[in-house]
Design a protein around this motif. Structure first.
Motif, PDB file in Angstrom:
ATOM      1  N   TYR A 140     -85.839   2.517 -24.150  1.00  0.00           N
ATOM      2  CA  TYR A 140     -84.391   3.497 -23.725  1.00  0.00           C
ATOM      3  C   TYR A 140     -85.576   5.021 -23.957  1.00  0.00           C
ATOM      4  O   TYR A 140     -85.611   5.575 -22.389  1.00  0.00           O
ATOM      5  CB  TYR A 140     -82.849   3.514 -23.921  1.00  0.00           C
ATOM      6  N   LYS A 141     -85.861   5.347 -25.017  1.00  0.00           N
ATOM      7  CA  LYS A 141     -86.140   6.745 -25.168  1.00  0.00           C
ATOM      8  C   LYS A 141     -87.653   6.909 -23.969  1.00  0.00           C
ATOM      9  O   LYS A 141     -87.011   8.132 -23.521  1.00  0.00           O
ATOM     10  CB  LYS A 141     -86.318   6.954 -26.476  1.00  0.00           C
ATOM     11  N   LEU A 142     -88.553   5.891 -24.088  1.00  0.00           N
ATOM     12  CA  LEU A 142     -89.689   5.390 -23.401  1.00  0.00           C
ATOM     13  C   LEU A 142     -89.227   5.648 -21.933  1.00  0.00           C
ATOM     14  O   LEU A 142     -90.033   6.730 -21.068  1.00  0.00           O
ATOM     15  CB  LEU A 142     -90.780   5.272 -23.648  1.00  0.00           C
ATOM     16  N   LEU A 143     -87.964   5.222 -21.798  1.00  0.00           N
ATOM     17  CA  LEU A 143     -87.890   4.984 -19.821  1.00  0.00           C
ATOM     18  C   LEU A 143     -87.460   6.275 -19.424  1.00  0.00           C
ATOM     19  O   LEU A 143     -87.543   6.803 -18.233  1.00  0.00           O
ATOM     20  CB  LEU A 143     -87.181   3.764 -20.066  1.00  0.00           C
ATOM     21  N   LEU A 144     -86.392   7.226 -20.365  1.00  0.00           N
ATOM     22  CA  LEU A 144     -85.815   8.276 -19.676  1.00  0.00           C
ATOM     23  C   LEU A 144     -86.296   9.184 -19.332  1.00  0.00           C
ATOM     24  O   LEU A 144     -87.512  10.003 -19.799  1.00  0.00           O
ATOM     25  CB  LEU A 144     -85.111   7.990 -20.621  1.00  0.00           C
ATOM     26  N   VAL A 145     -85.993  10.570 -18.624  1.00  0.00           N
ATOM     27  CA  VAL A 145     -86.065  11.584 -18.810  1.00  0.00           C
ATOM     28  C   VAL A 145     -85.803  12.339 -20.121  1.00  0.00           C
ATOM     29  O   VAL A 145     -85.140  11.477 -20.371  1.00  0.00           O
ATOM     30  CB  VAL A 145     -85.667  12.199 -16.869  1.00  0.00           C
ATOM     31  N   GLU A 146     -86.566  13.156 -20.127  1.00  0.00           N
ATOM     32  CA  GLU A 146     -86.135  14.426 -21.336  1.00  0.00           C
ATOM     33  C   GLU A 146     -84.973  14.620 -20.992  1.00  0.00           C
ATOM     34  O   GLU A 146     -84.180  15.094 -19.463  1.00  0.00           O
ATOM     35  CB  GLU A 146     -87.234  15.449 -21.221  1.00  0.00           C
ATOM     36  N   ASN A 147     -83.557  14.528 -22.316  1.00  0.00           N
ATOM     37  CA  ASN A 147     -82.305  14.608 -22.592  1.00  0.00           C
ATOM     38  C   ASN A 147     -81.420  13.245 -21.562  1.00  0.00           C
ATOM     39  O   ASN A 147     -80.815  13.765 -21.054  1.00  0.00           O
ATOM     40  CB  ASN A 147     -81.978  15.810 -22.061  1.00  0.00           C
ATOM     41  N   GLY A 148     -82.136  12.739 -21.034  1.00  0.00           N
ATOM     42  CA  GLY A 148     -81.386  11.330 -20.226  1.00  0.00           C
ATOM     43  C   GLY A 148     -79.819  11.285 -21.107  1.00  0.00           C
ATOM     44  O   GLY A 148     -80.164  10.507 -21.954  1.00  0.00           O
ATOM     45  N   ILE A 149     -79.470  10.717 -20.269  1.00  0.00           N
ATOM     46  CA  ILE A 149     -78.158   9.942 -21.134  1.00  0.00           C
ATOM     47  C   ILE A 149     -77.640   8.807 -21.315  1.00  0.00           C
ATOM     48  O   ILE A 149     -78.104   7.807 -20.107  1.00  0.00           O
ATOM     49  CB  ILE A 149     -76.872  10.539 -19.857  1.00  0.00           C
ATOM     50  N   MET A 150     -77.489   8.126 -21.997  1.00  0.00           N
ATOM     51  CA  MET A 150     -77.024   6.307 -22.597  1.00  0.00           C
ATOM     52  C   MET A 150     -75.524   6.709 -23.174  1.00  0.00           C
ATOM     53  O   MET A 150     -74.913   7.445 -22.772  1.00  0.00           O
ATOM     54  CB  MET A 150     -77.613   6.414 -23.265  1.00  0.00           C
ATOM     55  N   HIS A 151     -74.893   5.597 -21.423  1.00  0.00           N
ATOM     56  CA  HIS A 151     -73.493   5.393 -22.224  1.00  0.00           C
ATOM     57  C   HIS A 151     -73.308   4.311 -22.513  1.00  0.00           C
ATOM     58  O   HIS A 151     -74.155   2.765 -22.298  1.00  0.00           O
ATOM     59  CB  HIS A 151     -72.915   5.230 -20.743  1.00  0.00           C
ATOM     60  N   LEU A 152     -72.254   4.166 -23.290  1.00  0.00           N
ATOM     61  CA  LEU A 152     -71.885   1.422 -24.046  1.00  0.00           C
ATOM     62  C   LEU A 152     -70.392   2.040 -24.116  1.00  0.00           C
ATOM     63  O   LEU A 152     -69.723   3.065 -24.265  1.00  0.00           O
ATOM     64  CB  LEU A 152     -72.563   1.949 -25.254  1.00  0.00           C
ATOM     65  N   LYS A 153     -69.828   1.305 -23.472  1.00  0.00           N
ATOM     66  CA  LYS A 153     -68.478   0.745 -23.355  1.00  0.00           C
ATOM     67  C   LYS A 153     -68.413  -0.563 -23.819  1.00  0.00           C
ATOM     68  O   LYS A 153     -68.872  -1.709 -22.912  1.00  0.00           O
ATOM     69  CB  LYS A 153     -67.866   0.410 -21.637  1.00  0.00           C
ATOM     70  N   THR A 154     -67.134  -0.695 -24.620  1.00  0.00           N
ATOM     71  CA  THR A 154     -67.641  -1.860 -25.612  1.00  0.00           C
ATOM     72  C   THR A 154     -66.009  -2.153 -25.796  1.00  0.00           C
ATOM     73  O   THR A 154     -66.078  -1.023 -25.853  1.00  0.00           O
ATOM     74  CB  THR A 154     -68.432  -2.474 -26.517  1.00  0.00           C
ATOM     75  N   ASP A 155     -65.104  -3.265 -25.827  1.00  0.00           N
ATOM     76  CA  ASP A 155     -64.134  -3.803 -26.124  1.00  0.00           C
ATOM     77  C   ASP A 155     -64.429  -3.949 -28.000  1.00  0.00           C
ATOM     78  O   ASP A 155     -63.347  -4.241 -28.894  1.00  0.00           O
ATOM     79  CB  ASP A 155     -63.634  -4.617 -25.541  1.00  0.00           C
ATOM     80  N   ASN A 156     -65.215  -4.337 -28.344  1.00  0.00           N
ATOM     81  CA  ASN A 156     -66.095  -5.473 -29.490  1.00  0.00           C
ATOM     82  C   ASN A 156     -65.734  -3.714 -30.619  1.00  0.00           C
ATOM     83  O   ASN A 156     -66.774  -3.071 -30.541  1.00  0.00           O
ATOM     84  CB  ASN A 156     -67.018  -5.731 -29.463  1.00  0.00           C
ATOM     85  N   ASP A 157     -65.146  -3.337 -31.437  1.00  0.00           N
ATOM     86  CA  ASP A 157     -65.322  -2.701 -32.764  1.00  0.00           C
ATOM     87  C   ASP A 157     -66.364  -2.363 -33.594  1.00  0.00           C
ATOM     88  O   ASP A 157     -67.001  -1.491 -33.966  1.00  0.00           O
ATOM     89  CB  ASP A 157     -63.384  -2.620 -33.117  1.00  0.00           C
ATOM     90  N   GLY A 158     -66.300  -3.936 -34.130  1.00  0.00           N
ATOM     91  CA  GLY A 158     -67.498  -4.217 -34.615  1.00  0.00           C
ATOM     92  C   GLY A 158     -69.226  -3.284 -34.110  1.00  0.00           C
ATOM     93  O   GLY A 158     -70.071  -2.562 -34.819  1.00  0.00           O
ATOM     94  N   PHE A 159     -69.623  -4.216 -32.984  1.00  0.00           N
ATOM     95  CA  PHE A 159     -70.985  -3.952 -31.619  1.00  0.00           C
ATOM     96  C   PHE A 159     -70.450  -1.830 -31.939  1.00  0.00           C
ATOM     97  O   PHE A 159     -71.802  -1.334 -31.741  1.00  0.00           O
ATOM     98  CB  PHE A 159     -70.272  -4.135 -30.757  1.00  0.00           C
ATOM     99  N   TYR A 160     -68.918  -1.541 -31.401  1.00  0.00           N
ATOM    100  CA  TYR A 160     -69.493  -0.076 -31.284  1.00  0.00           C
ATOM    101  C   TYR A 160     -69.899   0.429 -32.565  1.00  0.00           C
ATOM    102  O   TYR A 160     -70.201   1.618 -32.544  1.00  0.00           O
ATOM    103  CB  TYR A 160     -67.543   1.255 -31.127  1.00  0.00           C
ATOM    104  N   ALA A 161     -69.060   0.597 -34.128  1.00  0.00           N
ATOM    105  CA  ALA A 161     -69.856   0.796 -35.160  1.00  0.00           C
ATOM    106  C   ALA A 161     -71.051   0.661 -35.255  1.00  0.00           C
ATOM    107  O   ALA A 161     -71.370   1.657 -36.540  1.00  0.00           O
ATOM    108  CB  ALA A 161     -68.626   0.463 -36.199  1.00  0.00           C
ATOM    109  N   TYR A 162     -71.769  -0.015 -35.544  1.00  0.00           N
ATOM    110  CA  TYR A 162     -73.067  -0.372 -34.826  1.00  0.00           C
ATOM    111  C   TYR A 162     -73.741   0.235 -34.818  1.00  0.00           C
ATOM    112  O   TYR A 162     -75.070   1.205 -34.972  1.00  0.00           O
ATOM    113  CB  TYR A 162     -73.183  -1.752 -34.459  1.00  0.00           C
ATOM    114  N   THR A 163     -73.091   0.924 -33.308  1.00  0.00           N
ATOM    115  CA  THR A 163     -74.076   1.528 -32.021  1.00  0.00           C
ATOM    116  C   THR A 163     -74.069   2.861 -32.829  1.00  0.00           C
ATOM    117  O   THR A 163     -74.643   3.918 -33.209  1.00  0.00           O
ATOM    118  CB  THR A 163     -73.450   1.563 -30.936  1.00  0.00           C
ATOM    119  N   ILE A 164     -72.810   3.691 -33.364  1.00  0.00           N
ATOM    120  CA  ILE A 164     -72.798   4.460 -33.689  1.00  0.00           C
ATOM    121  C   ILE A 164     -73.736   4.840 -35.210  1.00  0.00           C
ATOM    122  O   ILE A 164     -73.795   6.280 -35.383  1.00  0.00           O
ATOM    123  CB  ILE A 164     -71.306   5.016 -34.238  1.00  0.00           C
TER     124      ILE A 164
END
Length: 215
Positions: A140-164
């Motif tokens: 994703y870093k390679l694809l994005l413009v400089e300072n490009g933004i990522m968003h994540l929405k999820t109901d899964n607390d475990g996946f969210y914690a992993y992402t953080i």
């Protein structure tokens, strides 16, 4: 495979707003100019499913191009058909495995990336399939413009914690974060877009996690 799925697979191959590997077309580095035929920014939704977020974002921002990515053509069919029926020209869909994403976009071609309610792949053995693991984040870093933004929405607390954990391990800047979006002050017209699954989760009184970060 059921008859309805076969019908959708056949029909989606005729849609002008859908690109599939078997089409033999490559828009790498040329998505805005050749696919959308403009010079507007391009935003991706990964594992877009039926494309509800992609289509609704496109409605809200007509001067931005939105591209939903998923491998299942029978899911993409719904969003693509809605866009065609409603004459929404700034939305398209790409049917690929997300693992191959670097083969389809040039470096710095993407303005933002959304990941909405992906399969959390909770088994430890399937970490490499999680869409926010370090390998994917590098892509994703390679694809994005400089300072490009990522968003994540999820109901899964475990996946969210992993992402953080991954974001913090890489010392990436977080701009917004909450473990309960609809009880936070972050909700706006964009974050209040609800997919089929999100409506289902909310009906079950699940909290919705959200984080926004950049590289």
């Amino acid at each position: 495979m059921g008859k309805d799925k076969l019908r959708k697979f056949a029909e989606v191959s005729t849609f002008a707003n859908v690109v599939q590997l078997e089409d033999g077309k490559s828009y790498q580095g040329k998505w805005a100019s050749e696919f959308f035929k403009n010079d507007n920014p391009v935003i991706l939704e990964l594992a877009c499913g039926k494309g509800e977020y992609t289509v609704n974002l496109a409605k809200q921002f007509p001067n931005i191009n939105f591209l939903g990515i998923d491998y299942k053509g029978n899911r993409i069919w719904r969003g693509a058909k809605t866009a065609l029926e409603e004459g929404i020209t700034n939305v398209g869909f790409l049917r690929i495995q997300i693992e191959t994403i670097l083969e389809h976009f040039a470096a710095g071609e993407i303005a933002e990336i959304w990941i909405t309610f992906p399969d959390p792949q909770p088994q430890e053995s399937r970490e490499k399939k999680r869409l926010t693991n370090p390998t994917f984040l590098t892509k994703y870093k390679l694809l994005l413009v400089e300072n490009g933004i990522m968003h994540l929405k999820t109901d899964n607390d475990g996946f969210y914690a992993y992402t953080i954990e991954q974001i913090e391990a890489l010392s990436l800047p977080k701009h917004k974060e909450t473990i309960d979006l609809y009880k936070s002050d972050l909700v706006d017209e964009v974050l209040s877009i609800k997919t089929y699954y999100e409506r289902k989760y909310l009906a079950e009184n699940k909290n919705i996690n959200y984080v926004q970060w950049s590289f």
